[in-house]
Design an enzyme around this catalytic site. Structure first.
Site, PDB file in Angstrom:
ATOM      1  N   SER A  60       0.858  -1.170   0.000  1.00  0.00           N
ATOM      2  CA  SER A  60       0.000   0.000   0.000  1.00  0.00           C
ATOM      3  C   SER A  60       0.900   1.228   0.000  1.00  0.00           C
ATOM      4  O   SER A  60       2.089   1.146   0.296  1.00  0.00           O
ATOM      5  CB  SER A  60      -0.871   0.060   1.272  1.00  0.00           C
ATOM      6  OG  SER A  60      -1.849  -0.950   1.270  1.00  0.00           O
ATOM      7  N   ASP A  66      -3.971   2.326  -2.050  1.00  0.00           N
ATOM      8  CA  ASP A  66      -3.285   3.535  -2.496  1.00  0.00           C
ATOM      9  C   ASP A  66      -4.213   4.721  -2.285  1.00  0.00           C
ATOM     10  O   ASP A  66      -5.204   4.878  -2.995  1.00  0.00           O
ATOM     11  CB  ASP A  66      -2.899   3.404  -3.969  1.00  0.00           C
ATOM     12  CG  ASP A  66      -1.951   2.222  -4.217  1.00  0.00           C
ATOM     13  OD1 ASP A  66      -1.264   1.804  -3.269  1.00  0.00           O
ATOM     14  OD2 ASP A  66      -1.900   1.730  -5.350  1.00  0.00           O
ATOM     15  N   SER A 112      -3.090  -3.321  -3.028  1.00  0.00           N
ATOM     16  CA  SER A 112      -2.383  -2.141  -2.533  1.00  0.00           C
ATOM     17  C   SER A 112      -3.375  -1.032  -2.239  1.00  0.00           C
ATOM     18  O   SER A 112      -4.031  -0.513  -3.139  1.00  0.00           O
ATOM     19  CB  SER A 112      -1.376  -1.680  -3.589  1.00  0.00           C
ATOM     20  OG  SER A 112      -0.582  -0.629  -3.098  1.00  0.00           O
TER      21      SER A 112
END
Lengths: 348, 348, 348, 348
Positions: free
Chosen positions: D233, D273, D271
């Site tokens: 992340s 983000d 991830s």
């Protein structure tokens, strides 16, 4: 104008507890004006309605605004850029679904004519056109609306506001009755100052059995037909003179669903339910060299009155469309009767 | 087709590490076809490009899709309903900003012609038109594109894919070089099965000093001009045969910004950067009586390969547009030079 | 259970025209179960409510779902990942605003205990906790809820559903009356099959003068106080056995505002109004090696009945919370009276 | 500080063409300060990082901000209310995924301690906590972070900024190297005034073969492993002294993906983000009786420089995290090596 005067004037049941502006219409918001072009001949029952936020070019004096898509089964154009930039830059146009390209063309021609720099040294312009499907009464496949009808509606801006089966509302249906253009306004006092919220709707939604008048189920004596989905839509335009930015205007527009729900809508699958809210408190300049306005926006905790005004004025505007709309016969002899013909007991 | 064959064929630097399909183009996704109508005469340098997802009516066989607005300074139409329903129902059309209404009109006419029930017993149809502003080379105020040009582009669907200064790409600029239509594809192996991701871009964005080729800054020998904002845009269409629903396709479309960023774009204020992703693995029927498809969608944890394929194919498609586009002189003698004329050292 | 039986059973006015399930509660959706942990001692009037979608691990059998933020003045957690992936992976928990971290901790502990792979070889888990502010009755600053109270509520899952001033609803207020947990269900017949929509609300919103009972304004005999903004909230959980994907479930959740609006709410500034809808028709496996379900989703045109069911069951669930909730005295002697104490004429 | 000085000071390759502030860090934005609490003992390799926007109470002086979820596989809290109201009202906290509840608890305790009215006469407070999963190095199941560690990080606010394997970054990995906290800044001249954009990242994303340094693929000598999905992340915090409203700040935050993409990320499935952008140019008061600021926001056409600054400072901040982070051995002997140990040739 107080509540009893309003009732006196138009016999429409008064919604809610806030007072209305002098006209009980969106034109109570200073600077806001409306024009219609109505096409009514045989199978052609349609038109264009134009709303202006102020008297200047909307391209050079952009209007802070936000739109909310309550149910996206619709073909309105211009919302992507409005969402990104928080402004619109043409007058607002309403029409039928298949006349969107003609009205875009009318807006483009008008914008270029006013500002030949558009698409040359200036960026292009973002047309803003909302629509509902009036195909029950109107021969929508005939593409009767032309770009000049947009211009004619625009020329009519400033005339006293007409409601009902006029302009874009000519061929619209609401609860399987005659629908169309309706408007209302509410006043909100905040910090010893009075603000106005005005609503204009293009009402074209609902099945008869859903129709609810001031909390009373009117339509549900009929057996509901669960097989036939709703094909209508409603466009809800909100104007206010309160100083709000695009984010706050989105919060305002969101509350339009409250008024809509109270008339009986359940936001049907096929109903393009879209709301736009704009503020007349300031404008944003086109030119990067121009001075940006420095506005103290309304404190967030003061917005509840405006939210109530939205709920009341939207519900009132829908009723107003039904009360004003005359019976219309259109395509293939299809008839939509006026509310008071079907329910004469509702006459005051 | 392996990586070296691709390089052999078109001399375009190969992006990334995944393999390409036989054509290294969106048409590698089975069923996807493209057609162009190009207008090129003096100040008129523009056109229409049409993409079909399959050989059936898109209205009766709706295509699962999602769009992502990366930067909303744009005038594309049809995204509201696409977002609500997760499908599109016309061929995809690309054109210049001011030709959107003509192309909508073309799509409406075509849909009604094919299905006279539309706007009568059936709902209306949702046109899907994307646009970029080609006003530097093209006299955009001339409204040269007519509804029939959409039909001509549609008639050309199925021809071998042309890229560069063709169709909607005829008048487009990219990094102040000649831009336009570019395409690429990538193959992804998931569970012993090969899936294809295809990209087609309408590349009309970027300032020269931003241009980055496979990580190398090419354009920034020039002094940057911070005053002049970017006015371009890019439309990025992604097709895949992987079984994905609208939510998953939105995740795919989101990754298009990765490929775009790697060419040097910083998603400029005035750039309408929009991505659409669709799946050819199934369609959704119009009729409520029709049987709905029962599809096992791809497991979410298997999507990383597709994400890489999107990043690579978008970057590759942008390069492909630059490599294919010939120099064009248009309105007022404005010239956009082909990439390889300006940078001859880039020839393989 | 038909309409008259329901009225017989609990004397609550029946909302709408659709029939209810046997319990007129969310637990009419097969597999859905609810548990409460109630803390009630002096200034501590609060608790936790847990809803399970099925009897398996929610992490390995993820539940298709979507959430809609109607007004985002709230502190619920877990919605970002739910929006991205279209599933939730823990039981749903409801509590007071300041107890969110304790309940997250309870969910994390439970998930790790069940699946020690979480945060090691498996990804982490996404807690899903909704909240309202019960600070009028409850000493919210005391942080009385501990992680074990989540577990106790979870242990109570499967008990017959209690409503009113129980679980997370213990300290909640609604229209300045005693609010809390309410539930309802509606049946929809689609293609000769009966689907159930169940609603459970944590009702903690509204000013007295807004309260509207089946279209009748009950509360507005009081003078409205425009200065004091609303501080409440409502969490609306919808379950259905209809086969819907996350996008369709978002459309369902959107209709919760219809039922809410009809009780008098105008979606006040300070009211965190959030809806979640989930389907029990299938689950999504955690493991990438697992087989994905192949489900024929409901045709979009068949959703209108479900939309009506959402509107009716949400309105009914709010009334049910008011009818069930006993008077509670809490922090600093604050009292919220039961509805029927204040309005005894409403007793059937 | 000019470009060569920056390179001199820390040997990190300089990204882009804009100049940096004196510290090349988020703390170049006047008023912005950062503090860390680092836990490093055996299997516990984690911590908390706190960012303050100014020296006043963030609850009474709310900070205009917007967040963008680029990929929502994450458990950050506080974004729903931030989206609705366009402000945050606590310091920003970063930590590991399973420590979110402890840090919320720390924020709640601090807010109540400062303002005992919260949850009583005032509304509740909206905690703002971002997270990444440091479970490779850190025994995340140990829940080592306690509420007091948030307070310790807060007490450290104002110390010279440390980067790398500190605070929340202690256990983070980036491209399978040691990641963590990185920061950078860029200066933009608009209308003869210099504005600063500062970035701070918690970098915990990426597979080795993706790693791209200033356009050069560094990592892809290794064979890619398509089976193992990314579990990382990145949290990207952007500060600026430019006068922007929440809508404009969202546009800024959107450009963070440009810098991220250029380091090699393809926004992997697993991830989380997330980007947040805030402005220090003004604050919004809590009390409804307080005077609202009247700010002339930046003209939209002047934002391109800021967009470039975001792209450059995010890419630079990620590199800075990699350059500063020392090798760390944690849980079960897991080792993440420092970048320059693995690639000694990158030393200047």
């Amino acid at each position: 104008m107080n509540q009893s005067d309003v009732n006196q004037a138009n016999k429409i049941p008064y919604v809610g507890t806030l007072g209305a502006g002098p006209l009980n219409a969106i034109t109570d918001v200073a600077g806001v004006q409306v024009g219609h072009c109505t096409l009514s001949q045989g199978a052609i029952q349609t038109g264009v309605t134009v709303i202006r936020a102020h008297g200047h070019s909307h391209f050079t004096h952009k209007v802070p605004a936000a739109a909310v898509v309550i149910n996206g089964f619709g073909k309105s154009v211009g919302l992507m850029q409005l969402e990104e930039l928080g402004v619109f830059e043409t007058p607002i146009a309403l029409t039928n679904t298949f006349s969107v390209p003609a009205v875009i063309q009318g807006q483009l021609g008008q914008a270029i004519s006013t500002h030949p720099e558009i698409g040359r040294t200036w960026p292009t312009v973002n047309p803003l056109v909302f629509e509902c499907n009036d195909g029950y009464l109107n021969d929508i496949q005939a593409f009767a609306v032309k770009p000049e009808h947009y211009l004619q509606a625009h020329d009519a801006v400033g005339n006293p506001l007409e409601q009902g089966a006029v302009g874009a509302g000519r061929g619209m249906s609401c609860f399987e009755l005659k629908g169309g253009i309706g408007s209302a306004s509410r006043l909100v006092s905040i910090d010893q100052r009075s603000y106005t919220v005005g609503a204009l709707v293009l009402a074209n939604f609902g099945k008869r059995e859903q129709f609810t008048l001031c909390g009373q189920p009117i339509g549900n004596t009929r057996v509901m037909n669960p097989v036939e989905p709703e094909k209508g839509s409603i466009i809800m335009i909100l104007a206010t003179d309160a100083p709000l930015d695009a984010r706050q205007l989105r919060r305002l527009a969101t509350r339009s669903s409250v008024g809509l729900a109270r008339t009986g809508s359940t936001l049907g699958h096929g109903s393009g339910d879209v709301a736009l809210a704009f503020s007349t408190a300031y404008t944003i300049p086109q030119e990067r060299s121009a001075k940006m306005p420095a506005i103290a926006m309304l404190h967030e905790q003061k917005m509840d009155g405006l939210f109530q005004a939205v709920a009341e004025s939207i519900e009132q505007a829908i009723l107003s469309a039904l009360w004003h709309a005359e019976s219309v016969t259109g395509r293939d002899g299809h008839l939509r009767q006026a509310l008071l013909e079907v329910y004469p007991d509702l006459k005051a």
